[in-house]
Scaffold this motif. Structure first.
Motif, PDB file in Angstrom:
ATOM      1  N   ASN A 117       0.877  -1.511   0.050  1.00 28.08           N
ATOM      2  CA  ASN A 117       0.449   0.365   0.093  1.00 28.08           C
ATOM      3  C   ASN A 117       0.702   1.217  -0.156  1.00 28.08           C
ATOM      4  OD1 ASN A 117      -2.754  -1.638   0.395  1.00 28.08           O
ATOM      5  ND2 ASN A 117      -2.432  -1.403   2.699  1.00 28.08           N
ATOM      6  N   ARG A 118       1.921   1.614   0.364  1.00 31.27           N
ATOM      7  CA  ARG A 118       3.132   2.416   0.759  1.00 31.27           C
ATOM      8  C   ARG A 118       3.526   2.819  -0.627  1.00 31.27           C
ATOM      9  NH1 ARG A 118       5.259  -0.268   5.740  1.00 31.27           N
ATOM     10  NH2 ARG A 118       4.033   0.247   7.503  1.00 31.27           N
ATOM     11  N   GLN A 119       3.629   1.759  -0.930  1.00 25.47           N
ATOM     12  CA  GLN A 119       4.407   1.981  -2.836  1.00 25.47           C
ATOM     13  C   GLN A 119       3.645   2.370  -3.957  1.00 25.47           C
ATOM     14  OE1 GLN A 119       7.401  -1.289  -2.672  1.00 25.47           O
ATOM     15  NE2 GLN A 119       6.067  -2.987  -2.437  1.00 25.47           N
ATOM     16  N   MET A 120       2.088   1.952  -3.863  1.00 22.37           N
ATOM     17  CA  MET A 120       1.056   2.484  -4.611  1.00 22.37           C
ATOM     18  C   MET A 120       1.477   3.807  -5.264  1.00 22.37           C
ATOM     19  SD  MET A 120      -0.976  -0.098  -5.321  1.00 22.37           S
ATOM     20  CE  MET A 120      -1.915   1.175  -6.491  1.00 22.37           C
ATOM     21  N   GLN A 121       1.369   4.212  -6.545  1.00 20.47           N
ATOM     22  CA  GLN A 121       2.113   5.212  -7.959  1.00 20.47           C
ATOM     23  C   GLN A 121       1.264   6.014  -6.796  1.00 20.47           C
ATOM     24  OE1 GLN A 121       4.781   5.524  -9.212  1.00 20.47           O
ATOM     25  NE2 GLN A 121       4.433   7.951  -9.331  1.00 20.47           N
ATOM     26  N   ARG A 122      -0.581   5.798  -6.480  1.00 19.98           N
ATOM     27  CA  ARG A 122      -1.477   6.879  -6.411  1.00 19.98           C
ATOM     28  C   ARG A 122      -1.302   7.433  -4.680  1.00 19.98           C
ATOM     29  NH1 ARG A 122      -5.956   9.299  -8.406  1.00 19.98           N
ATOM     30  NH2 ARG A 122      -7.932   9.547  -6.466  1.00 19.98           N
ATOM     31  N   VAL A 123      -0.855   6.940  -3.875  1.00 22.14           N
ATOM     32  CA  VAL A 123      -0.904   7.414  -2.776  1.00 22.14           C
ATOM     33  C   VAL A 123       0.433   8.490  -2.713  1.00 22.14           C
ATOM     34  CG1 VAL A 123       0.164   6.107  -0.209  1.00 22.14           C
ATOM     35  CG2 VAL A 123      -1.717   4.772  -1.761  1.00 22.14           C
ATOM     36  N   TYR A 124       1.459   7.779  -3.772  1.00 24.62           N
ATOM     37  CA  TYR A 124       2.961   8.607  -3.349  1.00 24.62           C
ATOM     38  C   TYR A 124       2.433   9.956  -4.206  1.00 24.62           C
ATOM     39  CZ  TYR A 124       7.376  10.827  -5.378  1.00 24.62           C
ATOM     40  OH  TYR A 124       7.663  10.939  -5.989  1.00 24.62           O
ATOM     41  N   ASP A 125       1.209   9.943  -5.260  1.00 24.93           N
ATOM     42  CA  ASP A 125       1.488  10.854  -6.277  1.00 24.93           C
ATOM     43  C   ASP A 125       0.496  11.833  -4.871  1.00 24.93           C
ATOM     44  OD1 ASP A 125       1.915  10.433  -8.294  1.00 24.93           O
ATOM     45  OD2 ASP A 125       0.936   9.470  -9.351  1.00 24.93           O
ATOM     46  N   ALA A 126      -0.563  11.290  -4.105  1.00 23.19           N
ATOM     47  CA  ALA A 126      -1.602  12.380  -3.298  1.00 23.19           C
ATOM     48  C   ALA A 126      -0.275  13.065  -2.384  1.00 23.19           C
ATOM     49  CB  ALA A 126      -1.735  10.994  -3.116  1.00 23.19           C
ATOM     50  N   LYS A 304       8.894  -7.099   0.058  1.00 20.69           N
ATOM     51  CA  LYS A 304      10.024  -6.567  -1.735  1.00 20.69           C
ATOM     52  C   LYS A 304       9.283  -5.654  -1.590  1.00 20.69           C
ATOM     53  CE  LYS A 304      10.298 -11.459  -2.994  1.00 20.69           C
ATOM     54  NZ  LYS A 304      10.238 -12.060  -2.173  1.00 20.69           N
ATOM     55  N   LEU A 305      10.088  -4.384  -2.444  1.00 21.35           N
ATOM     56  CA  LEU A 305       9.929  -3.357  -2.971  1.00 21.35           C
ATOM     57  C   LEU A 305       9.715  -3.082  -3.923  1.00 21.35           C
ATOM     58  CD1 LEU A 305      11.718  -1.305   0.477  1.00 21.35           C
ATOM     59  CD2 LEU A 305       9.909  -2.376   0.739  1.00 21.35           C
ATOM     60  N   ASN A 306       9.825  -1.993  -4.540  1.00 25.00           N
ATOM     61  CA  ASN A 306       9.550  -1.687  -5.832  1.00 25.00           C
ATOM     62  C   ASN A 306      10.109  -0.543  -6.429  1.00 25.00           C
ATOM     63  OD1 ASN A 306       7.725   0.787  -5.206  1.00 25.00           O
ATOM     64  ND2 ASN A 306       5.793  -0.507  -6.125  1.00 25.00           N
ATOM     65  N   PRO A 307      10.930   0.059  -7.328  1.00 26.88           N
ATOM     66  CA  PRO A 307      11.972   0.970  -7.626  1.00 26.88           C
ATOM     67  C   PRO A 307      11.207   2.461  -6.826  1.00 26.88           C
ATOM     68  CG  PRO A 307      11.335  -0.521  -9.292  1.00 26.88           C
ATOM     69  CD  PRO A 307      10.411  -0.771  -8.836  1.00 26.88           C
ATOM     70  N   LEU A 308       9.447   2.536  -6.480  1.00 29.36           N
ATOM     71  CA  LEU A 308       9.060   3.442  -5.802  1.00 29.36           C
ATOM     72  C   LEU A 308       9.676   3.070  -4.626  1.00 29.36           C
ATOM     73  CD1 LEU A 308       8.097   6.309  -5.732  1.00 29.36           C
ATOM     74  CD2 LEU A 308       5.482   5.112  -5.679  1.00 29.36           C
ATOM     75  N   GLY A 309       9.081   1.904  -4.193  1.00 32.65           N
ATOM     76  CA  GLY A 309       9.417   1.359  -2.393  1.00 32.65           C
ATOM     77  C   GLY A 309      10.480   1.784  -2.186  1.00 32.65           C
ATOM     78  N   GLU A 310      12.058   1.670  -3.055  1.00 29.57           N
ATOM     79  CA  GLU A 310      13.490   1.815  -2.895  1.00 29.57           C
ATOM     80  C   GLU A 310      13.741   3.253  -1.838  1.00 29.57           C
ATOM     81  OE1 GLU A 310      15.821  -0.410  -5.538  1.00 29.57           O
ATOM     82  OE2 GLU A 310      15.054  -2.274  -4.253  1.00 29.57           O
ATOM     83  N   LYS A 311      12.903   4.068  -3.062  1.00 27.96           N
ATOM     84  CA  LYS A 311      12.821   5.741  -3.082  1.00 27.96           C
ATOM     85  C   LYS A 311      12.256   5.872  -1.872  1.00 27.96           C
ATOM     86  CE  LYS A 311      14.097   6.571  -7.277  1.00 27.96           C
ATOM     87  NZ  LYS A 311      13.625   7.563  -8.982  1.00 27.96           N
ATOM     88  N   GLY A 314      14.198   4.819   1.014  1.00 28.23           N
ATOM     89  CA  GLY A 314      15.781   5.313   1.860  1.00 28.23           C
ATOM     90  C   GLY A 314      16.663   4.863   1.636  1.00 28.23           C
ATOM     91  N   LEU A 315      16.205   3.186   0.959  1.00 32.76           N
ATOM     92  CA  LEU A 315      17.604   2.395   0.640  1.00 32.76           C
ATOM     93  C   LEU A 315      18.211   2.835  -0.631  1.00 32.76           C
ATOM     94  CD1 LEU A 315      18.177  -0.543   1.218  1.00 32.76           C
ATOM     95  CD2 LEU A 315      16.339  -1.282  -0.689  1.00 32.76           C
ATOM     96  N   SER A 316      17.379   3.886  -1.679  1.00 38.47           N
ATOM     97  CA  SER A 316      17.632   4.024  -2.842  1.00 38.47           C
ATOM     98  C   SER A 316      17.369   5.996  -2.624  1.00 38.47           C
ATOM     99  CB  SER A 316      17.113   3.774  -4.066  1.00 38.47           C
ATOM    100  OG  SER A 316      17.564   2.452  -4.460  1.00 38.47           O
ATOM    101  N   LYS A 317      18.642   6.436  -3.429  1.00 42.48           N
ATOM    102  CA  LYS A 317      18.368   7.941  -2.891  1.00 42.48           C
ATOM    103  C   LYS A 317      17.352   8.295  -4.158  1.00 42.48           C
ATOM    104  CE  LYS A 317      22.680   9.004  -0.385  1.00 42.48           C
ATOM    105  NZ  LYS A 317      22.655  10.254  -0.142  1.00 42.48           N
ATOM    106  N   TRP A 318      16.906   9.883  -3.993  1.00 46.10           N
ATOM    107  CA  TRP A 318      16.100  10.016  -5.319  1.00 46.10           C
ATOM    108  C   TRP A 318      16.761  10.840  -6.003  1.00 46.10           C
ATOM    109  CZ3 TRP A 318      10.789   9.310  -6.064  1.00 46.10           C
ATOM    110  CH2 TRP A 318      10.214   9.087  -4.856  1.00 46.10           C
TER     111      TRP A 318
END
Length: 318
Positions: A117-126, A304-311, A314-318
């Motif tokens: 749920n955290r790494q859903m694109q629509r959640v992030y975009d909001a 398991k994290l998708n690329p957005l989830g990693e960012k 904090g696992l991957s930098k923006w």
């Protein structure tokens, strides 16, 4: 050597707010100075958000995914959704924040369902709309199964702040509905937009020694926010809010999700966040007792994290 399970410089240890991110952002909330385009919110949503201090994003998560998360919460709590006799059990750990006692907090933070749920694109975009920046970190927070009140298992509805409003925190919070919550008698989110708007006037009518986290709500009627499974509510941390009493025969299921600007230069906090995800470690704080069974570590794998989830972790930098 610092204990890797301890959040570094935990400024939340004696206050309710979630300690997996900072208390307040160095960046301001989005003001759209040049009328910048929005990703998810409509112009009417934006006006409502600015006026009332909260907004509901419809279907931020697909309904089926929300319901699957709710199903997992029942499993994690060792309770049967169809058998009320299994619902009412003693708390596994003492809650320092007493008003949360009996409200059904689920001490799970890093399960795959929560991360989905955290790494859903629509959640992030909001949250990008709310903050006006793409570089965000998500809170590592828990969920809620709020049961109908019955004799011996009562709790009071409450209104509070997670941060002292006098400190003017630049922060937002959020909650994702995992089942329909359209019955006003059902336990769920409530807030007081009028007090959010009029705080600076209201405070002059209050005693100096007032509790800065629990307002006297005399004269105000809380707004009971209705939501459907998959809807995301985002609210300003200056908004007085709380859980309402569940006087229905239904169970409110929700997941707490928020985002705030990433602090990629804060190496110790970033390392704690990555360790929390990798080893399924709960935050420690005033309102976060954790699960003494340690089920996240012993029964479930690292999400398991998708690329957005990693960012947003904090696992991957923006």
């Amino acid at each position: 050597m610092q204990n890797e399970t301890m959040i570094p410089n935990n400024a939340h240890y004696d206050i309710p707010g979630n300690p997996s991110t900072a208390k307040s952002s160095q960046l301001s909330l989005n003001n759209r100075p040049n009328g910048e385009a929005l990703r998810v919110l409509s112009e009417a949503d934006w006006t409502f958000w600015k006026t009332n201090g909260y907004i509901v994003i419809k279907q931020a998560v697909p309904k089926e995914q929300a319901l699957e998360t709710a199903k997992f919460l029942w499993e994690f709590e060792e309770k049967d959704a169809n058998n009320p006799e299994t619902w009412y059990t003693a708390p596994r750990a003492e809650m320092k924040m007493k008003e949360l006692g009996g409200t059904g907090m689920v001490e799970c933070y890093n399960n795959q369902h929560l991360w989905n749920n955290r790494q859903m694109q629509r959640v992030y975009d909001a949250f990008v709309d709310i903050w006006g920046t793409e570089k965000l970190w998500v809170t590592i927070d828990r969920a809620n199964l709020n049961f109908p009140i019955r004799p011996g298992h009562e709790y009071k509805a409450f209104i509070h702040w997670d941060y002292d409003p006098e400190t003017k925190p630049v922060q937002v919070q959020g909650v994702l509905a995992l089942v329909d919550q359209t019955d006003e008698n059902m336990g769920g989110f409530q807030c007081i937009p009028e007090l959010f708007r009029d705080y600076d006037t209201w405070k002059h009518t209050q005693p100096e020694d007032r509790d800065r986290f629990k307002p006297d709500t005399t004269g105000f009627t809380p707004t009971k926010v209705k939501m459907e499974a998959g809807d995301l509510l985002i609210f300003n941390s200056l908004q007085p809010h709380g859980i309402r009493a569940n006087n229905s025969d239904k169970v409110r299921c929700a997941q707490y999700i928020s985002m705030m600007p990433a602090e990629e230069d804060n190496a110790s906090l970033r390392e704690w966040r990555v360790n929390s995800w990798k080893n399924r470690i709960a935050p420690e704080g005033y309102a976060f007792p954790g699960d003494p069974r340690n089920w996240e570590q012993t029964k479930y794998d690292t999400a398991k994290l998708n690329p957005l989830g990693e960012k947003i972790l904090g696992l991957s930098k923006w």
